[in-house]
Design a protein around this motif. Structure first.
Motif, PDB file in Angstrom:
ATOM      1  N   ARG A 115       8.349   2.151 -15.505  1.00 36.85           N
ATOM      2  CA  ARG A 115       9.130   3.053 -16.369  1.00 36.85           C
ATOM      3  C   ARG A 115      10.103   3.880 -15.535  1.00 36.85           C
ATOM      4  O   ARG A 115      11.241   4.115 -15.945  1.00 36.85           O
ATOM      5  CB  ARG A 115       8.188   3.940 -17.169  1.00 36.85           C
ATOM      6  CG  ARG A 115       7.368   3.188 -18.218  1.00 36.85           C
ATOM      7  CD  ARG A 115       6.627   4.155 -19.146  1.00 36.85           C
ATOM      8  NE  ARG A 115       5.750   3.433 -20.053  1.00 36.85           N
ATOM      9  CZ  ARG A 115       4.427   3.348 -19.923  1.00 36.85           C
ATOM     10  NH1 ARG A 115       3.831   3.963 -18.904  1.00 36.85           N
ATOM     11  NH2 ARG A 115       3.701   2.681 -20.795  1.00 36.85           N
ATOM     12  N   ALA A 116       9.665   4.337 -14.377  1.00 37.76           N
ATOM     13  CA  ALA A 116      10.560   5.106 -13.501  1.00 37.76           C
ATOM     14  C   ALA A 116      11.712   4.231 -13.018  1.00 37.76           C
ATOM     15  O   ALA A 116      12.860   4.680 -12.946  1.00 37.76           O
ATOM     16  CB  ALA A 116       9.773   5.660 -12.312  1.00 37.76           C
ATOM     17  N   TYR A 117      11.408   2.981 -12.688  1.00 43.73           N
ATOM     18  CA  TYR A 117      12.456   2.047 -12.264  1.00 43.73           C
ATOM     19  C   TYR A 117      13.455   1.813 -13.396  1.00 43.73           C
ATOM     20  O   TYR A 117      14.675   1.891 -13.191  1.00 43.73           O
ATOM     21  CB  TYR A 117      11.822   0.724 -11.841  1.00 43.73           C
ATOM     22  CG  TYR A 117      12.802  -0.421 -11.701  1.00 43.73           C
ATOM     23  CD1 TYR A 117      13.694  -0.482 -10.634  1.00 43.73           C
ATOM     24  CD2 TYR A 117      12.848  -1.440 -12.658  1.00 43.73           C
ATOM     25  CE1 TYR A 117      14.598  -1.534 -10.510  1.00 43.73           C
ATOM     26  CE2 TYR A 117      13.744  -2.490 -12.535  1.00 43.73           C
ATOM     27  CZ  TYR A 117      14.615  -2.524 -11.467  1.00 43.73           C
ATOM     28  OH  TYR A 117      15.516  -3.562 -11.352  1.00 43.73           O
ATOM     29  N   ALA A 162       2.566   0.583 -14.548  1.00 46.58           N
ATOM     30  CA  ALA A 162       3.333   0.866 -15.764  1.00 46.58           C
ATOM     31  C   ALA A 162       4.206   2.098 -15.564  1.00 46.58           C
ATOM     32  O   ALA A 162       5.385   2.108 -15.939  1.00 46.58           O
ATOM     33  CB  ALA A 162       2.390   1.057 -16.958  1.00 46.58           C
ATOM     34  N   ALA A 163       3.653   3.143 -14.958  1.00 42.60           N
ATOM     35  CA  ALA A 163       4.431   4.362 -14.697  1.00 42.60           C
ATOM     36  C   ALA A 163       5.563   4.077 -13.723  1.00 42.60           C
ATOM     37  O   ALA A 163       6.690   4.582 -13.886  1.00 42.60           O
ATOM     38  CB  ALA A 163       3.511   5.451 -14.149  1.00 42.60           C
ATOM     39  N   VAL A 198      13.273   0.802  -4.439  1.00 45.60           N
ATOM     40  CA  VAL A 198      11.987   0.972  -3.773  1.00 45.60           C
ATOM     41  C   VAL A 198      11.408   2.320  -4.181  1.00 45.60           C
ATOM     42  O   VAL A 198      12.062   3.361  -4.035  1.00 45.60           O
ATOM     43  CB  VAL A 198      12.133   0.904  -2.240  1.00 45.60           C
ATOM     44  CG1 VAL A 198      10.762   1.044  -1.571  1.00 45.60           C
ATOM     45  CG2 VAL A 198      12.794  -0.407  -1.829  1.00 45.60           C
ATOM     46  N   LEU A 199      10.177   2.294  -4.704  1.00 48.42           N
ATOM     47  CA  LEU A 199       9.506   3.512  -5.148  1.00 48.42           C
ATOM     48  C   LEU A 199       8.201   3.688  -4.380  1.00 48.42           C
ATOM     49  O   LEU A 199       7.509   2.705  -4.099  1.00 48.42           O
ATOM     50  CB  LEU A 199       9.202   3.433  -6.653  1.00 48.42           C
ATOM     51  CG  LEU A 199      10.388   3.217  -7.599  1.00 48.42           C
ATOM     52  CD1 LEU A 199       9.894   3.106  -9.038  1.00 48.42           C
ATOM     53  CD2 LEU A 199      11.385   4.355  -7.473  1.00 48.42           C
ATOM     54  N   PRO A 200       7.822   4.921  -4.049  1.00 44.85           N
ATOM     55  CA  PRO A 200       6.550   5.143  -3.359  1.00 44.85           C
ATOM     56  C   PRO A 200       5.374   4.938  -4.300  1.00 44.85           C
ATOM     57  O   PRO A 200       5.358   5.482  -5.419  1.00 44.85           O
ATOM     58  CB  PRO A 200       6.652   6.596  -2.886  1.00 44.85           C
ATOM     59  CG  PRO A 200       7.648   7.234  -3.808  1.00 44.85           C
ATOM     60  CD  PRO A 200       8.601   6.167  -4.229  1.00 44.85           C
ATOM     61  N   VAL A 201       4.398   4.168  -3.873  1.00 41.87           N
ATOM     62  CA  VAL A 201       3.221   3.895  -4.703  1.00 41.87           C
ATOM     63  C   VAL A 201       2.496   5.188  -5.055  1.00 41.87           C
ATOM     64  O   VAL A 201       2.095   5.409  -6.208  1.00 41.87           O
ATOM     65  CB  VAL A 201       2.274   2.910  -3.974  1.00 41.87           C
ATOM     66  CG1 VAL A 201       0.923   2.833  -4.667  1.00 41.87           C
ATOM     67  CG2 VAL A 201       2.903   1.527  -3.901  1.00 41.87           C
ATOM     68  N   ALA A 202       2.311   6.064  -4.078  1.00 35.95           N
ATOM     69  CA  ALA A 202       1.524   7.280  -4.292  1.00 35.95           C
ATOM     70  C   ALA A 202       2.151   8.235  -5.306  1.00 35.95           C
ATOM     71  O   ALA A 202       1.459   9.108  -5.840  1.00 35.95           O
ATOM     72  CB  ALA A 202       1.318   8.001  -2.961  1.00 35.95           C
ATOM     73  N   GLY A 257       0.801  -1.205   0.000  1.00 32.62           N
ATOM     74  CA  GLY A 257       0.000   0.000   0.000  1.00 32.62           C
ATOM     75  C   GLY A 257       0.838   1.261   0.000  1.00 32.62           C
ATOM     76  O   GLY A 257       0.384   2.317  -0.435  1.00 32.62           O
ATOM     77  N   THR A 258       2.089   1.166   0.470  1.00 30.25           N
ATOM     78  CA  THR A 258       2.956   2.338   0.587  1.00 30.25           C
ATOM     79  C   THR A 258       4.090   2.323  -0.435  1.00 30.25           C
ATOM     80  O   THR A 258       4.326   3.322  -1.116  1.00 30.25           O
ATOM     81  CB  THR A 258       3.552   2.413   2.007  1.00 30.25           C
ATOM     82  OG1 THR A 258       2.483   2.428   2.963  1.00 30.25           O
ATOM     83  CG2 THR A 258       4.403   3.656   2.177  1.00 30.25           C
ATOM     84  N   ASN A 259       4.793   1.190  -0.533  1.00 26.21           N
ATOM     85  CA  ASN A 259       5.974   1.110  -1.402  1.00 26.21           C
ATOM     86  C   ASN A 259       5.850   0.003  -2.439  1.00 26.21           C
ATOM     87  O   ASN A 259       5.196  -1.013  -2.196  1.00 26.21           O
ATOM     88  CB  ASN A 259       7.231   0.855  -0.560  1.00 26.21           C
ATOM     89  CG  ASN A 259       7.572   2.035   0.331  1.00 26.21           C
ATOM     90  OD1 ASN A 259       7.599   3.173  -0.120  1.00 26.21           O
ATOM     91  ND2 ASN A 259       7.832   1.766   1.598  1.00 26.21           N
ATOM     92  N   ALA A 260       6.509   0.227  -3.562  1.00 24.24           N
ATOM     93  CA  ALA A 260       6.646  -0.790  -4.603  1.00 24.24           C
ATOM     94  C   ALA A 260       8.129  -1.092  -4.762  1.00 24.24           C
ATOM     95  O   ALA A 260       8.932  -0.183  -5.014  1.00 24.24           O
ATOM     96  CB  ALA A 260       6.059  -0.308  -5.932  1.00 24.24           C
TER      97      ALA A 260
END
Length: 330
Positions: free
Chosen positions: A48-50, A44-45, A34-38, A14-17
């Motif tokens: 792409r950022a990763y 997909a976005a 680790v990227l923030p979900v929000a 719910g918080t991080n991907a």
């Protein structure tokens, strides 16, 4: 199904991907970020950022497995405690993937158990555990207080591991003593159904703390405290309500874990994942967790024989997602 390399694996809460890559057969998960979900409109976005953070000549992933904190049914996927809502098929097309597996996050966490080594675990009694070596037919269980509360199991079958996903975190929570009965009664003034997740998770800690403070009746205002502040104040002893909250959290988590172990017949072990318990440090291992895990009347002996261990590697579910792809490919 043949899952072409390189693989992209993800563990989305719910918080991080959390994202990682598997370069080829037998390779470990690497290049983890680790990227923030929000901060991203959808998977997909975020992917792409990763990928944008990797060297330009890095091959694009051809197969992927997403472990997602929600129940899965059909093409449309919505995170239980996050804003993402997306089509599985459209996401596969947008990312140009040959294969996209979507699985429950605790299906992946359960599949990570046979991949865990001793340095990724801390057992309750200090014994060194080897989950991958359990006998065929043995069940292991995992629960994880993170943003929400995940529950899963895994069975060793001949030649493969079978995950048992579920939504056990939304089962009704039971009290273990009169104080906990009063705490649950206080919470029911706010919520008609008090699930395990309603107390035993990141979104649940503030609810638990407010309820504990109400029962203690000392006039302490904890209404504005975030989960991290409850943990910090409880560990430091700065707040009586927060300290008691951590005690109740550990005790009720133990009772809930015992229920899951009984339900699944998890003789191979009960493993604790998620991001909250590691923050408690020694407080967890000095708590009522294990006593309450075993406190099941006539089945205390059954539970006494089941090891419990904390998963100290918060990225372990990525290896479980990789195992899901590996087994789908076999």
């Amino acid at each position: 199904m043949t899952a072409a390399y390189p693989w992209l694996v993800a563990d989305v809460g719910g918080t991080n991907a959390r994202f990682g890559t598997v370069a080829g057969p037998g390779a470990a998960v690497e290049d983890v970020r680790v990227l923030p979900v929000a901060a991203h409109a959808g998977p997909a976005a975020a992917v792409r950022a990763y990928l944008a953070g990797r060297p330009a000549d890095t091959p694009a992933p051809r197969s992927a497995a997403f472990a997602l904190a929600t129940a899965l049914d059909g093409d449309r996927i919505e995170l239980t405690n996050g804003a993402w809502s997306f089509s599985r098929a459209q996401t596969q097309q947008d990312l140009g993937l040959q294969t996209l597996l979507c699985l429950n996050d605790f299906e992946a966490q359960a599949l990570s158990l046979p991949k865990l080594s001793g340095d990724q675990l801390r057992s309750w009694d200090g014994a060194r555990l080897a989950p991958r070596d359990v006998a065929a037919g043995t069940v292991m269980a995992v629960i994880g207080p993170g943003t929400g509360l995940g529950v899963g199991g895994v069975i060793r079958a001949p030649g493969r591991w079978l995950a048992v996903p579920g939504e056990g975190g939304h089962a009704t929570l039971a009290p273990g003593d009169d104080f906990e009965s009063d705490v649950l009664r206080a919470a029911r003034r706010e919520f008609p159904h008090v699930s395990a997740e309603r107390f035993l998770s990141g979104i649940g800690l503030p609810v638990l703390c407010r309820s504990v403070a109400a029962v203690l009746g000392q006039g302490e205002d904890v209404s504005a405290l975030a989960p991290e502040h409850i943990v910090a104040r409880g560990l430091s002893g700065e707040s009586a309500a927060c300290s008691r909250t951590l005690d109740v959290f550990c005790a009720m988590l133990g009772g809930f874990a015992g229920n899951v172990a009984l339900t699944l017949g998890a003789r191979g072990g009960m493993f604790i994942g998620g991001g909250i318990v590691p923050r408690l440090g020694e407080r967890f291992f000095q708590s009522e967790f294990r006593r309450r895990f075993e406190a099941k009347g006539r089945f205390q002996g059954f539970l006494a024989g089941i090891p419990t261990a904390l998963i100290t590697d918060t990225l372990a579910a990525l290896s479980g997602a990789a195992l899901a792809l590996e087994q789908a490919d076999s």
